[in-house]
Design a protein around this motif. Structure first.
Motif, PDB file in Angstrom:
ATOM      1  N   ARG A   1      19.990  11.073  -8.345  1.00 56.99           N
ATOM      2  CA  ARG A   1      20.682  10.764  -7.087  1.00 56.99           C
ATOM      3  C   ARG A   1      20.470   9.315  -6.669  1.00 56.99           C
ATOM      4  N   VAL A   2      19.585   8.598  -7.370  1.00 60.90           N
ATOM      5  CA  VAL A   2      19.201   7.241  -6.973  1.00 60.90           C
ATOM      6  C   VAL A   2      19.619   6.230  -8.032  1.00 60.90           C
ATOM      7  N   LEU A   3      20.271   5.166  -7.577  1.00 60.88           N
ATOM      8  CA  LEU A   3      20.572   4.002  -8.408  1.00 60.88           C
ATOM      9  C   LEU A   3      19.696   2.866  -7.904  1.00 60.88           C
ATOM     10  N   TYR A   4      18.907   2.284  -8.790  1.00 60.29           N
ATOM     11  CA  TYR A   4      18.008   1.191  -8.432  1.00 60.29           C
ATOM     12  C   TYR A   4      18.494  -0.095  -9.089  1.00 60.29           C
ATOM     13  N   CYS A   5      18.812  -1.092  -8.267  1.00 60.50           N
ATOM     14  CA  CYS A   5      19.251  -2.397  -8.753  1.00 60.50           C
ATOM     15  C   CYS A   5      18.258  -3.451  -8.289  1.00 60.50           C
ATOM     16  N   SER A   6      17.785  -4.253  -9.228  1.00 56.79           N
ATOM     17  CA  SER A   6      16.767  -5.244  -8.916  1.00 56.79           C
ATOM     18  C   SER A   6      17.074  -6.566  -9.593  1.00 56.79           C
TER      19      SER A   6
ATOM     20  N   GLN B   1       9.147  -8.160  -9.171  1.00 60.33           N
ATOM     21  CA  GLN B   1       9.724  -6.945  -9.742  1.00 60.33           C
ATOM     22  C   GLN B   1       9.310  -5.749  -8.896  1.00 60.33           C
ATOM     23  N   GLY B   2      10.251  -4.905  -8.548  1.00 60.03           N
ATOM     24  CA  GLY B   2       9.984  -3.729  -7.730  1.00 60.03           C
ATOM     25  C   GLY B   2       9.496  -2.564  -8.567  1.00 60.03           C
ATOM     26  N   ASN B   3       8.445  -2.794  -9.321  1.00 66.01           N
ATOM     27  CA  ASN B   3       7.969  -1.785 -10.256  1.00 66.01           C
ATOM     28  C   ASN B   3       7.506  -0.508  -9.558  1.00 66.01           C
ATOM     29  N   GLY B   4       6.973  -0.619  -8.348  1.00 63.26           N
ATOM     30  CA  GLY B   4       6.540   0.575  -7.623  1.00 63.26           C
ATOM     31  C   GLY B   4       7.714   1.430  -7.201  1.00 63.26           C
ATOM     32  N   THR B   5       8.735   0.801  -6.628  1.00 62.17           N
ATOM     33  CA  THR B   5       9.932   1.528  -6.218  1.00 62.17           C
ATOM     34  C   THR B   5      10.564   2.209  -7.423  1.00 62.17           C
TER      35      THR B   5
ATOM     36  N   GLU C   1      23.739  12.817  -2.013  1.00 56.59           N
ATOM     37  CA  GLU C   1      23.831  12.973  -3.463  1.00 56.59           C
ATOM     38  C   GLU C   1      23.713  11.652  -4.213  1.00 56.59           C
ATOM     39  N   ARG C   2      23.974  10.529  -3.506  1.00 56.33           N
ATOM     40  CA  ARG C   2      23.932   9.227  -4.162  1.00 56.33           C
ATOM     41  C   ARG C   2      23.386   8.175  -3.182  1.00 56.33           C
ATOM     42  N   VAL C   3      22.226   7.634  -3.516  1.00 55.68           N
ATOM     43  CA  VAL C   3      21.595   6.584  -2.720  1.00 55.68           C
ATOM     44  C   VAL C   3      21.314   5.404  -3.636  1.00 55.68           C
ATOM     45  N   ALA C   4      21.641   4.211  -3.159  1.00 59.24           N
ATOM     46  CA  ALA C   4      21.357   2.994  -3.924  1.00 59.24           C
ATOM     47  C   ALA C   4      20.223   2.226  -3.266  1.00 59.24           C
ATOM     48  N   VAL C   5      19.345   1.686  -4.104  1.00 53.65           N
ATOM     49  CA  VAL C   5      18.290   0.782  -3.660  1.00 53.65           C
ATOM     50  C   VAL C   5      18.601  -0.581  -4.272  1.00 53.65           C
TER      51      VAL C   5
ATOM     52  N   ILE D   1       0.861  -1.180   0.000  1.00 54.78           N
ATOM     53  CA  ILE D   1       0.000   0.000   0.000  1.00 54.78           C
ATOM     54  C   ILE D   1       0.895   1.226   0.000  1.00 54.78           C
ATOM     55  N   PHE D   2       1.857   1.232   0.907  1.00 59.12           N
ATOM     56  CA  PHE D   2       2.870   2.288   0.940  1.00 59.12           C
ATOM     57  C   PHE D   2       4.206   1.658   0.582  1.00 59.12           C
ATOM     58  N   ASN D   3       5.026   2.367  -0.132  1.00 59.71           N
ATOM     59  CA  ASN D   3       6.332   1.860  -0.511  1.00 59.71           C
ATOM     60  C   ASN D   3       7.352   2.390   0.495  1.00 59.71           C
ATOM     61  N   ASN D   4       7.646   1.566   1.499  1.00 60.35           N
ATOM     62  CA  ASN D   4       8.526   1.992   2.589  1.00 60.35           C
ATOM     63  C   ASN D   4       9.922   2.383   2.115  1.00 60.35           C
ATOM     64  N   ILE D   5      10.450   1.663   1.152  1.00 62.58           N
ATOM     65  CA  ILE D   5      11.784   1.987   0.637  1.00 62.58           C
ATOM     66  C   ILE D   5      11.774   3.356  -0.029  1.00 62.58           C
ATOM     67  N   ALA D   6      10.806   3.610  -0.898  1.00 58.45           N
ATOM     68  CA  ALA D   6      10.747   4.901  -1.592  1.00 58.45           C
ATOM     69  C   ALA D   6      10.542   6.046  -0.601  1.00 58.45           C
ATOM     70  N   ILE D   7       9.725   5.829   0.415  1.00 61.51           N
ATOM     71  CA  ILE D   7       9.529   6.854   1.446  1.00 61.51           C
ATOM     72  C   ILE D   7      10.837   7.114   2.172  1.00 61.51           C
ATOM     73  N   GLY D   8      11.541   6.050   2.554  1.00 63.37           N
ATOM     74  CA  GLY D   8      12.818   6.201   3.253  1.00 63.37           C
ATOM     75  C   GLY D   8      13.878   6.895   2.410  1.00 63.37           C
ATOM     76  N   VAL D   9      13.968   6.520   1.143  1.00 63.53           N
ATOM     77  CA  VAL D   9      14.944   7.139   0.241  1.00 63.53           C
ATOM     78  C   VAL D   9      14.637   8.623   0.073  1.00 63.53           C
ATOM     79  N   THR D  10      13.391   8.938  -0.160  1.00 58.26           N
ATOM     80  CA  THR D  10      12.999  10.341  -0.327  1.00 58.26           C
ATOM     81  C   THR D  10      13.323  11.144   0.926  1.00 58.26           C
ATOM     82  N   HIS D  11      13.026  10.587   2.077  1.00 55.15           N
ATOM     83  CA  HIS D  11      13.335  11.263   3.342  1.00 55.15           C
ATOM     84  C   HIS D  11      14.845  11.472   3.496  1.00 55.15           C
ATOM     85  N   ALA D  12      15.618  10.430   3.222  1.00 55.53           N
ATOM     86  CA  ALA D  12      17.077  10.539   3.359  1.00 55.53           C
ATOM     87  C   ALA D  12      17.651  11.591   2.421  1.00 55.53           C
TER      88      ALA D  12
END
Length: 179
Positions: free
Chosen positions: A51-56, A38-42, A27-31, A9-20
């Protein structure tokens, strides 16, 4: 980004990354997402933020049956065949994730930790072992020590067979804590 889908319902990772990013001026955060889905929502929420690198890594085709993302300098998405085992999983991380992560030098690492690709979990057909989850955590910790002052935030994203889930989460936490 505009609707709940599947297990979230809520994407905890995306919320945390945005907050950080907003609070700490990073300047650089990796998920790093090793959930079997598939983490399509994130990806949808964070895509376009340089600033974000997403690896899945995930089983494909599999729920949520969304189109495969195009890999770019900020998205490294590695679909695994349903028959994938340790060798394919570790090759995906070693060959695709690690070179990009080392070049990116994240200042903080967020982990979408899903254990539903375990061979004992009937959620998927990928057949990973306890050792695979320990192995990936060891690589995450090495990367975090090298570029992120050891900063890792890990969120439990999946795992439905309780015995393997308990073992894998314990191994993950022990590595994160240096035990």
């Amino acid at each position: 980004r505009d609707r709940a889908l599947g297990f979230c319902i809520f994407n905890n990772i995306a919320i945390g990354v945005t907050h950080a990013l907003e609070t700490y001026g990073l300047e650089r955060v990796a998920v790093l997402d090793f959930d079997v889905h598939q983490g399509n929502g994130t990806e949808d929420i964070l895509i376009g933020d340089d600033r974000v690198l997403y690896c899945s890594v995930f089983q494909h085709p599999f729920f949520p049956f969304t189109p495969l993302p195009e890999n770019s300098d900020r998205v490294v998405s590695v679909p695994l065949d349903a028959s994938a085992k340790s060798a394919e999983f570790q090759a995906a991380v070693s060959d695709y994730w690690l070179p990009v992560l080392m070049a990116f030098k994240p200042e903080m690492i967020f982990v979408s930790a899903g254990y539903d690709a375990h061979r004992d979990d009937d959620m998927s057909y990928v057949s990973l072992t306890d050792a695979d989850f320990k192995w990936i955590t060891e690589h995450i910790v090495q990367l975090a020590k090298a570029s992120a002052s050891g900063r890792v935030i890990s969120v439990l994203e999946g795992g439905y067979e309780l015995n393997s889930l308990a073992r894998c989460v314990e191994a993950h936490l022990r590595v994160l804590m240096g035990l």
